[in-house]
Design a protein around this motif. Structure first.
Motif, mmCIF file in Angstrom:
data_model
loop_
_atom_site.group_PDB
_atom_site.id
_atom_site.type_symbol
_atom_site.label_atom_id
_atom_site.label_comp_id
_atom_site.label_asym_id
_atom_site.label_seq_id
_atom_site.Cartn_x
_atom_site.Cartn_y
_atom_site.Cartn_z
ATOM 1 N N PHE A 98 39.313 26.901 37.888
ATOM 2 C CA PHE A 98 39.080 28.222 37.305
ATOM 3 C C PHE A 98 38.931 29.279 38.386
ATOM 4 O O PHE A 98 38.604 28.983 39.529
ATOM 5 C CB PHE A 98 37.840 28.186 36.414
ATOM 6 C CG PHE A 98 38.138 27.759 35.015
ATOM 7 C CD1 PHE A 98 38.729 26.529 34.761
ATOM 8 C CD2 PHE A 98 37.860 28.598 33.948
ATOM 9 C CE1 PHE A 98 39.025 26.139 33.479
ATOM 10 C CE2 PHE A 98 38.153 28.207 32.651
ATOM 11 C CZ PHE A 98 38.741 26.975 32.414
ATOM 12 N N ASN A 111 36.711 31.661 38.686
ATOM 13 C CA ASN A 111 35.340 31.827 39.150
ATOM 14 C C ASN A 111 34.681 30.456 39.288
ATOM 15 O O ASN A 111 34.408 29.796 38.292
ATOM 16 C CB ASN A 111 34.575 32.690 38.139
ATOM 17 C CG ASN A 111 33.170 32.975 38.586
ATOM 18 O OD1 ASN A 111 32.675 32.389 39.543
ATOM 19 N ND2 ASN A 111 32.513 33.883 37.884
ATOM 20 N N ASN A 121 31.786 29.627 39.758
ATOM 21 C CA ASN A 121 30.480 29.531 39.107
ATOM 22 C C ASN A 121 30.558 28.943 37.705
ATOM 23 O O ASN A 121 29.577 28.442 37.188
ATOM 24 C CB ASN A 121 29.819 30.902 39.009
ATOM 25 C CG ASN A 121 29.471 31.436 40.366
ATOM 26 O OD1 ASN A 121 29.459 30.680 41.338
ATOM 27 N ND2 ASN A 121 29.218 32.718 40.454
ATOM 28 N N HIS A 122 31.733 29.051 37.100
ATOM 29 C CA HIS A 122 31.873 28.460 35.776
ATOM 30 C C HIS A 122 31.999 26.947 35.859
ATOM 31 O O HIS A 122 31.731 26.246 34.906
ATOM 32 C CB HIS A 122 33.112 29.018 35.064
ATOM 33 C CG HIS A 122 32.939 30.411 34.586
ATOM 34 N ND1 HIS A 122 33.767 31.427 34.953
ATOM 35 C CD2 HIS A 122 32.013 30.967 33.780
ATOM 36 C CE1 HIS A 122 33.368 32.550 34.392
ATOM 37 N NE2 HIS A 122 32.306 32.300 33.680
ATOM 38 N N GLN A 123 32.446 26.461 37.021
ATOM 39 C CA GLN A 123 32.754 25.042 37.103
ATOM 40 C C GLN A 123 31.740 24.204 37.870
ATOM 41 O O GLN A 123 31.522 23.053 37.542
ATOM 42 C CB GLN A 123 34.146 24.852 37.720
ATOM 43 C CG GLN A 123 35.145 24.487 36.644
ATOM 44 C CD GLN A 123 36.575 24.448 37.124
ATOM 45 O OE1 GLN A 123 36.964 25.134 38.052
ATOM 46 N NE2 GLN A 123 37.368 23.643 36.460
ATOM 47 N N THR A 124 31.122 24.806 38.895
ATOM 48 C CA THR A 124 30.204 24.012 39.700
ATOM 49 C C THR A 124 28.770 24.307 39.288
ATOM 50 O O THR A 124 28.424 25.430 38.991
ATOM 51 C CB THR A 124 30.361 24.354 41.194
ATOM 52 O OG1 THR A 124 30.133 25.752 41.356
ATOM 53 C CG2 THR A 124 31.740 24.027 41.702
ATOM 54 N N PHE A 125 27.946 23.256 39.258
ATOM 55 C CA PHE A 125 26.554 23.492 38.867
ATOM 56 C C PHE A 125 25.606 22.449 39.445
ATOM 57 O O PHE A 125 24.402 22.520 39.249
ATOM 58 C CB PHE A 125 26.431 23.489 37.339
ATOM 59 C CG PHE A 125 26.793 22.174 36.723
ATOM 60 C CD1 PHE A 125 25.811 21.258 36.416
ATOM 61 C CD2 PHE A 125 28.109 21.855 36.471
ATOM 62 C CE1 PHE A 125 26.137 20.036 35.879
ATOM 63 C CE2 PHE A 125 28.439 20.633 35.924
ATOM 64 C CZ PHE A 125 27.457 19.723 35.630
ATOM 65 N N ARG A 155 32.783 27.982 48.394
ATOM 66 C CA ARG A 155 32.444 27.491 47.059
ATOM 67 C C ARG A 155 33.710 27.219 46.252
ATOM 68 O O ARG A 155 33.825 26.257 45.524
ATOM 69 C CB ARG A 155 31.557 28.499 46.339
ATOM 70 C CG ARG A 155 30.761 27.850 45.252
ATOM 71 C CD ARG A 155 29.837 28.813 44.566
ATOM 72 N NE ARG A 155 29.291 29.813 45.455
ATOM 73 C CZ ARG A 155 28.886 31.006 45.042
ATOM 74 N NH1 ARG A 155 28.974 31.332 43.775
ATOM 75 N NH2 ARG A 155 28.401 31.870 45.886
#
Ligand SMILES: Nc1ncnc2c1ncn2[C@@H]1O[C@H](COP(=O)(O)OP(=O)(O)OP(=O)(O)O)[C@@H](O)[C@H]1O
Ligand SMILES: [Mg+2]
Lengths: 282, 297
Positions: free
Chosen positions: A85, A87, A89-93, A144
């Motif tokens: 994706f 961004n 941030n939508h995928q990594t957590f 990232r």
């Protein structure tokens, strides 16, 4: 040769009535790098979301390998078509890069040792050895993004889809993306990338699909597409500056489209520099 | 898409937000004054013309479905099991009996939910969030408090949109969202962790953006969207007041002689909710089925 991804007469209409892609036909073969170009809202993202089944065609059919995307689960398709994706941030957590890399394989319920080898391979490919225990959120945005890419690649999908990988990246980040795409190709993956970065496409020197107002209006090698003034204008695109420059110098080989600075220098070395004449443009 | 507000040109839309807020208060008060199933049903039906007037019938029906779910549950479970019931009304299979007193109780409760829900939906769908905020400021509500309320309204659709992207992004990481129940519960982590982080980031950014636009500046502020109380508002308010007086009169002097609630009414309203609920389930199943067949639409 059978195409790996085959898109046949596919249209997609969103529930709100917007037809985002219309009658698209597209075959993607093993080993290809395909760039998808087009202005904002032309349907690029909608098209590639069909490859891993996130969207199902409202008309037409898509085959990935031997799977019909309408009938397969997204998780299964995603093991073959990795989608990074825009961004991260939508995928990594997860709290560490290592966990992030193993996550996709765990979702697929692979055996422990199998996961280990795949993660190790991703670590080697992306040179992440030193960052394994870092928290992805402490990394800068290009790192990232790279972790997000690595975590998708750890599953080792056949195809990797990159949605605007260079947007918001500094020069170093863009160069890294270029390196990575070349590396994916070397490793035998199919790469599909959406981008507005003409320089990147010039460097990749790859097949280019142009979308405009939900339709595919061109599909050819970058050099052919970039030299087609009609198409470029219709889609509101500008070829890389070096190509624009070369197009105006009549003494260059007019049957060729120059996509990179290197190709021009090469030409200059082959022909003596004083032979270069400035014309009125072509 | 940015909030639940439906921009339409209607009488209800042109009312001042303050009038509409008072309307919601009025409806809530009425729903407690009229604690009789029959009267509440009449009240609910009486509210419907306002929905039609506001031109939001379809979105209203969609959002009220969820409240109906509660109504069905309350009416069925309370009707059978609430211990206040003594007089049996009718029996369904398995010896479960619906009792009069508990049905009255359940109907009052569920109609109250529907009535208040209708007023709330009507308010939210016909009032631009900014108008609501500026109306609150006129009522001397502190500016920052009005803004908190406003941004809550606006952030819900944003979160909903982000949630969809996160869900897709996690599916792209081979997460199987259609797994077993345990699997689904486990999936909440990959869903909510990114969502929380993104929401926090957005809120954080918002605070910077606000400061860049002198949000915390002291003193009087003007508003781009002005709201005014006009003759329409006074008419509406007067109507409400009249209605309220009538309700209180009804309650105080007429309750003895007026007995609208009957076994039949209770039974029919119970069946009514069941039937509507049944339709909802059928529609849902058909939709799922169509999806399986291959998206016939
Ligand atoms: N979830 C959605 N629901 C409804 N319409 C959508 C949705 N997603 C995209 N669209 C619409 O579909 C069209 C194509 O969108 P899409 O995201 O595929 O474009 P894009 O080429 O990726 O654009 P960009 O360069 O901005 O990323 C746009 O008109 C967009 O508004
Ligand atoms: Mg896009």
């Amino acid at each position: 040769m059978e195409p790996y991804i085959s898109v046949k007469n596919v249209s997609h209409k969103y529930p709100n009535g917007v037809t985002a892609i219309k009658d698209i036909n597209l075959d993607i073969h093993e080993g290809e790098v395909v760039a998808i170009l087009g202005s904002n809202g032309s349907g690029k993202t909608t098209l590639v979301k069909h490859f891993n089944g996130l969207l199902k065609p409202t008309k037409g059919e898509i085959t990935v390998g031997t799977m019909n995307t309408k009938k397969e689960r997204i998780s299964k398709l995603s093991s073959q078509v990795g989608y990074v994706f825009q961004n991260p941030n939508h995928q990594t957590f997860l709290p560490s890069v290592r966990q992030e890399l193993a996550y996709g394989c765990k979702n697929l319920k692979m055996a422990e040792e199998d996961i280990e080898t795949r993660v190790q391979k991703a670590i080697d490919l992306f040179q992440l050895k030193e960052r394994l225990d870092d928290n992805p959120f402490d990394l800068n945005s290009s790192q990232r993004k790279e972790v997000a890419m690595a975590s998708i690649m750890a599953v080792s999908p056949k195809v990797i889809v990159l949605d605007e990988p260079t947007t918001g990246q500094d020069h170093k980040g863009c160069k890294r993306v270029l390196e990575l795409v070349r590396m994916f190709k070397r490793e035998g993956h199919i790469v599909v990338l959406i981008t507005h970065d003409m320089h990147l496409i010039g460097e990749l020197n790859c097949r280019t699909v142009v979308m405009n107002q939900s339709e595919k209006i061109a599909d050819d090698h970058a050099s052919v597409v970039f030299s087609d003034k009609g198409i470029m204008e219709e889609a509101g695109l500008q070829p890389p500056q070096i190509t624009q420059f070369a197009n105006q110098i009549t003494s260059f080989d007019e049957t060729k489209t120059y996509l990179t600075v290197e190709s021009i220098i090469e030409w200059m070395k082959a022909n003596k520099e004083e032979d270069v004449k400035v014309g009125t443009g072509s | 898409m940015n909030s639940l507000y439906m921009p339409k040109d209607s009488l209800i839309h042109s009312l001042d937000p303050r009038t509409k807020m008072l309307f919601v208060v009025f409806v809530v008060a009425s729903s407690f004054i009229l604690n009789d199933p029959a009267l509440q049903l009449v009240f609910l039906v009486a509210l419907f013309p306002l929905v039609v007037l506001a031109k939001v019938v379809k979105p209203y029906l969609i959002s009220i479905q969820f409240l109906l779910l509660f109504a069905v549950l309350i009416m069925t479970v309370h009707g059978i099991y609430n211990p206040i019931g003594v007089t049996p009304v009718f029996e369904i299979f398995g010896g479960l009996t619906f009792k009069y007193e508990s049905m009255v109780y359940a109907s009052v409760m569920s109609f109250r939910i529907l009535v208040i829900g209708t007023a709330a939906v009507l308010f939210v769908m016909t009032t631009h969030p900014s108008d609501m905020a500026s109306a609150l400021v006129k009522w001397k509500v502190p500016h920052s408090f009005a803004f908190i309320l406003l941004s809550t309204f606006q952030i819900i659709p944003i979160i909903a949109r982000e949630a969809k992207i996160v869900m897709e992004a996690q599916q792209a990481r081979c997460l199987d969202v259609k797994g077993s129940l345990i699997q689904r519960v486990k999936n909440l982590v990959p869903m909510f962790a990114p969502l929380f982080i993104i929401t926090f980031m957005k809120v954080h950014q918002l605070s910077y953006v606000l400061e860049c636009r002198a949000f915390s500046r002291k003193g009087e502020k003007t508003s781009l969207r002005e709201t005014k109380i006009g003759s329409l508002d006074y008419t509406f308010l007067l109507g409400m007041l009249g209605f309220l007086a009538f309700e209180i009169y009804l309650k105080l002097f007429m309750m003895g002689s007026l007995q609208l609630t009957t076994d039949a009414l209770l039974t029919y309203s119970l069946f009514g909710t069941w039937i509507v609920f049944g339709f909802m389930i059928i529609k849902f199943v058909v939709k799922q089925f169509q999806g399986k067949i291959g998206g016939a639409n």
